[in-house]
Scaffold this motif. Structure first.
Motif, PDB file in Angstrom:
ATOM      1  N   MET A 127       0.754  -1.825  -0.341  1.00 28.80           N
ATOM      2  CA  MET A 127       0.185  -0.565  -0.316  1.00 28.80           C
ATOM      3  C   MET A 127       0.768   0.896  -0.305  1.00 28.80           C
ATOM      4  O   MET A 127       0.559   2.147  -0.937  1.00 28.80           O
ATOM      5  CB  MET A 127      -1.221   0.151   0.819  1.00 28.80           C
ATOM      6  N   TYR A 128       1.675   0.832   0.616  1.00 34.82           N
ATOM      7  CA  TYR A 128       2.558   2.595   0.697  1.00 34.82           C
ATOM      8  C   TYR A 128       3.152   2.933  -0.889  1.00 34.82           C
ATOM      9  O   TYR A 128       3.417   3.622  -1.305  1.00 34.82           O
ATOM     10  CB  TYR A 128       4.003   2.573   1.754  1.00 34.82           C
ATOM     11  N   GLU A 131       1.230   4.525  -3.172  1.00 36.58           N
ATOM     12  CA  GLU A 131       0.779   5.432  -2.479  1.00 36.58           C
ATOM     13  C   GLU A 131       1.928   6.722  -2.729  1.00 36.58           C
ATOM     14  O   GLU A 131       0.664   7.555  -3.037  1.00 36.58           O
ATOM     15  CB  GLU A 131      -0.156   5.521  -1.571  1.00 36.58           C
ATOM     16  N   ARG A 138       4.597   2.380 -10.654  1.00 35.25           N
ATOM     17  CA  ARG A 138       3.698   2.291  -9.771  1.00 35.25           C
ATOM     18  C   ARG A 138       3.623   1.182 -10.299  1.00 35.25           C
ATOM     19  O   ARG A 138       4.438   0.210  -8.833  1.00 35.25           O
ATOM     20  CB  ARG A 138       2.559   2.612  -9.431  1.00 35.25           C
ATOM     21  N   SER A 189       2.589   8.278   3.800  1.00 33.27           N
ATOM     22  CA  SER A 189       1.581   8.294   2.081  1.00 33.27           C
ATOM     23  C   SER A 189       1.134   9.470   2.403  1.00 33.27           C
ATOM     24  O   SER A 189       0.187  10.254   2.836  1.00 33.27           O
ATOM     25  CB  SER A 189       1.127   7.228   1.872  1.00 33.27           C
ATOM     26  N   TYR A 191      -1.938  10.608   0.526  1.00 37.54           N
ATOM     27  CA  TYR A 191      -2.885   9.817   0.142  1.00 37.54           C
ATOM     28  C   TYR A 191      -3.699   9.462   2.002  1.00 37.54           C
ATOM     29  O   TYR A 191      -4.984   9.621   2.292  1.00 37.54           O
ATOM     30  CB  TYR A 191      -3.086   7.889  -0.047  1.00 37.54           C
ATOM     31  N   ILE A 221      -5.787  13.481  -6.137  1.00 40.98           N
ATOM     32  CA  ILE A 221      -4.737  12.576  -5.295  1.00 40.98           C
ATOM     33  C   ILE A 221      -6.182  13.178  -4.402  1.00 40.98           C
ATOM     34  O   ILE A 221      -6.976  11.862  -3.738  1.00 40.98           O
ATOM     35  CB  ILE A 221      -3.478  12.548  -4.298  1.00 40.98           C
ATOM     36  N   VAL A 225      -9.337  10.644  -3.264  1.00 33.89           N
ATOM     37  CA  VAL A 225      -9.633  10.206  -1.958  1.00 33.89           C
ATOM     38  C   VAL A 225     -11.162  10.535  -1.215  1.00 33.89           C
ATOM     39  O   VAL A 225     -12.047   9.576  -0.611  1.00 33.89           O
ATOM     40  CB  VAL A 225      -8.511  10.352  -0.894  1.00 33.89           C
ATOM     41  N   THR A 378      -9.495   3.460  -1.921  1.00 31.35           N
ATOM     42  CA  THR A 378      -8.555   3.263  -0.676  1.00 31.35           C
ATOM     43  C   THR A 378      -9.835   3.548   0.282  1.00 31.35           C
ATOM     44  O   THR A 378      -8.763   2.753   1.517  1.00 31.35           O
ATOM     45  CB  THR A 378      -8.586   5.021  -0.972  1.00 31.35           C
ATOM     46  N   LYS A 381      -9.066  -0.866   0.574  1.00 30.72           N
ATOM     47  CA  LYS A 381      -7.358  -0.702   0.732  1.00 30.72           C
ATOM     48  C   LYS A 381      -6.718  -2.002   1.779  1.00 30.72           C
ATOM     49  O   LYS A 381      -6.117  -3.388   1.561  1.00 30.72           O
ATOM     50  CB  LYS A 381      -6.330   0.096  -0.074  1.00 30.72           C
TER      51      LYS A 381
END
Length: 466
Positions: A127-128, A131, A138, A189, A191, A221, A225, A378, A381
């Motif tokens: 996840m880190y 993000e 990615r 992050s 996010y 972003i 979110v 998100t 996740k």
């Protein structure tokens, strides 16, 4: 150097430092290969039976299934960075216990602590990295998780045969300590900050990760979110939301193939497998070759995953490991029934295993962690990551524990034929249901899943009406 290139280098540098903790996980994963032969030998300071050895190998993975849920809550409340730093603590305790161990029980307890850290790392690290990365890199950054894990495994193969068990543990202890000392200075992050409406901190974090103008990306972003967080995610959303349900089904299917193709058993029992194969090289030498090829191919996967795509790599990987498992199983069958018939074919096991590692590393080893980081919004996740890694931990435990049981009861060839069957069934599964996510934003991936669900529902409706 352009601002975009500088940004990518910053992303790679941050991800490399973050994934140092997965190299620590790799040392724990590969440690049994050079250590088990010593523990089961007459020279061992801790006499160990074959059954006890299988528990030392597998108990770590079983315990890794205990920490995903707590670590998910912790990461959601206190941040991905803080959770990863916390994940280093069990690894430190585990290696200290190995250094002082005088019984099998203490070794098992040490492996249990390592398992707790393993579960934290593989819940939060995807996840880190997912993000902090831009869409262009990615996939490559996410595959660094597995690459660093393989580097840790290779270190065990290269160092383990030449030092004592306690010295190896002391060397391994350096990694989690180094991770803490370096990662503590890296950004959280963005996010995560935006989930709690900490815009200034999110902007600061993103500036530390990028070069050039970040305003447009920060706004995108924030929009993503806000869209994801309109309805706070819950565990039940994984089942009640059709897109999440489909993503969960696909992700668990990919992780099933990843584990039941036998990789966990091959890594942990590498030296013993080569010993039974009766090749011309020493088992530890063949293990080192195996580890080097594994790392080299993971590097290739990092390069290919954002160029070739996720699905082609996974399909090629499943086909390759399926064929090689079948080849290895057939070799061991004839070795057992009539050794003279394969006496001139001693090169087959090492060759087949090297091809296996190449095929596994370019797809099944790395891409599933990219998939789990991309397929979910998100707000759920972390929950999805928890479910996937609990399932993976249980599956890895089953593979590592039952491999020894099946090999002892029905022959090592039976285990490899079983791995082959799972691999080829997985090939069909991914060919039919896995979407391609290369180069797509999280929003585009969610839109694609919604279209797929709508198409599936329409198809079911037409079938019922017919």
């Amino acid at each position: 150097m352009t601002a975009k290139t500088r940004s990518h280098w910053k992303e790679y540098g941050t991800a490399l430092c973050a994934t140092l903790i997965t190299a620590t996980a790799g040392t724990c994963y590969g440690w049994p290969s050079p250590t088990l032969p010593y523990l089961k030998s007459s020279a061992s300071s801790i006499p160990t039976t074959a059954d006890e050895g299988s528990w030392i190998v597998s108990i770590m993975i079983l315990c890794s299934a205990l920490t995903p849920i707590p670590s998910a809550y912790f990461a959601d409340r206190f941040g991905r960075k803080t959770a990863l730093l916390l994940g280093a603590v069990p690894f430190i305790i585990g290696w200290v216990l190995v250094i002082v161990a005088k019984s099998v029980v203490v070794l098992c307890v040490a492996r249990m602590f390592s398992g707790l850290g393993y579960g934290i790392v593989y819940t939060v690290a995807p996840m880190y990295t997912g993000e902090i990365a831009t869409n262009e890199v990615r996939g490559a950054l996410s595959t660094l998780i597995t690459l660093m894990n393989k580097v840790g495994i290779l270190a065990q193969y290269c160092i383990g045969p030449f030092v004592s068990m306690r010295t190896l543990a002391a060397i391994n202890l350096i990694l989690p300590i180094s991770f803490v000392l370096s990662f503590i200075f890296l950004p959280e992050s963005p996010y995560f900050y935006l989930k709690f409406e900490r815009s200034e901190r999110a902007e600061t974090a993103l500036r530390n990760l990028r070069s050039g103008d970040i305003r447009l990306e920060l706004k995108n972003i924030e929009i993503n979110v806000q869209e994801d967080m309109k309805n706070r995610g819950t565990w039940s959303d994984l089942l009640t939301e059709a897109t999440n349900r489909k993503a969960m089904w696909i992700s668990l299917g990919v992780f099933t193939i990843q584990q039941y193709c036998g990789s966990a058993a091959i890594v942990a029992y590498a030296e013993e497998i080569f010993k039974q194969a009766k090749g011309q090289l020493q088992p530890f030498q063949e293990s080192i070759i195996l580890g080097c090829v594994q790392v080299a191919t993971c590097i290739l996967s990092v390069i290919l995953v954002d160029r070739v795509g996720r699905k082609p790599l996974l399909l090629l990987s499943a086909l390759g490991v399926g064929l090689m498992n079948g080849t290895i199983g057939t070799y061991f069958f004839f070795l057992k029934s009539d050794e003279s018939s394969v006496e001139h074919l001693h090169w087959i096991p090492i060759t087949a295993l090297l091809i296996y590692i190449v095929c596994y590393a370019i797809g099944l080893s790395t891409v599933p962690y990219v998939i789990i980081g991309e397929m979910f919004p998100t707000n759920v996740k972390l929950y999805a990551s928890c479910v996937a890694h609990i399932y993976t931990g249980i599956s890895m435990f089953a593979v590592q524990k039952l491999y020894q049981v099946v090999a002892d009861a029905w022959g090592i060839y039976t285990a490899f034929w079983g791995f082959s069957a799972f691999s080829l069934m997985g090939l069909v599964f991914m060919l039919v249901v896995l979407p391609e996510t290369k180069g797509k934003s999280f929003a585009c991936i969610q839109a694609q899943l919604r279209r797929d669900v709508a198409r599936d529902n329409a198809s079911k409706l037409m079938t019922v009406e017919y």
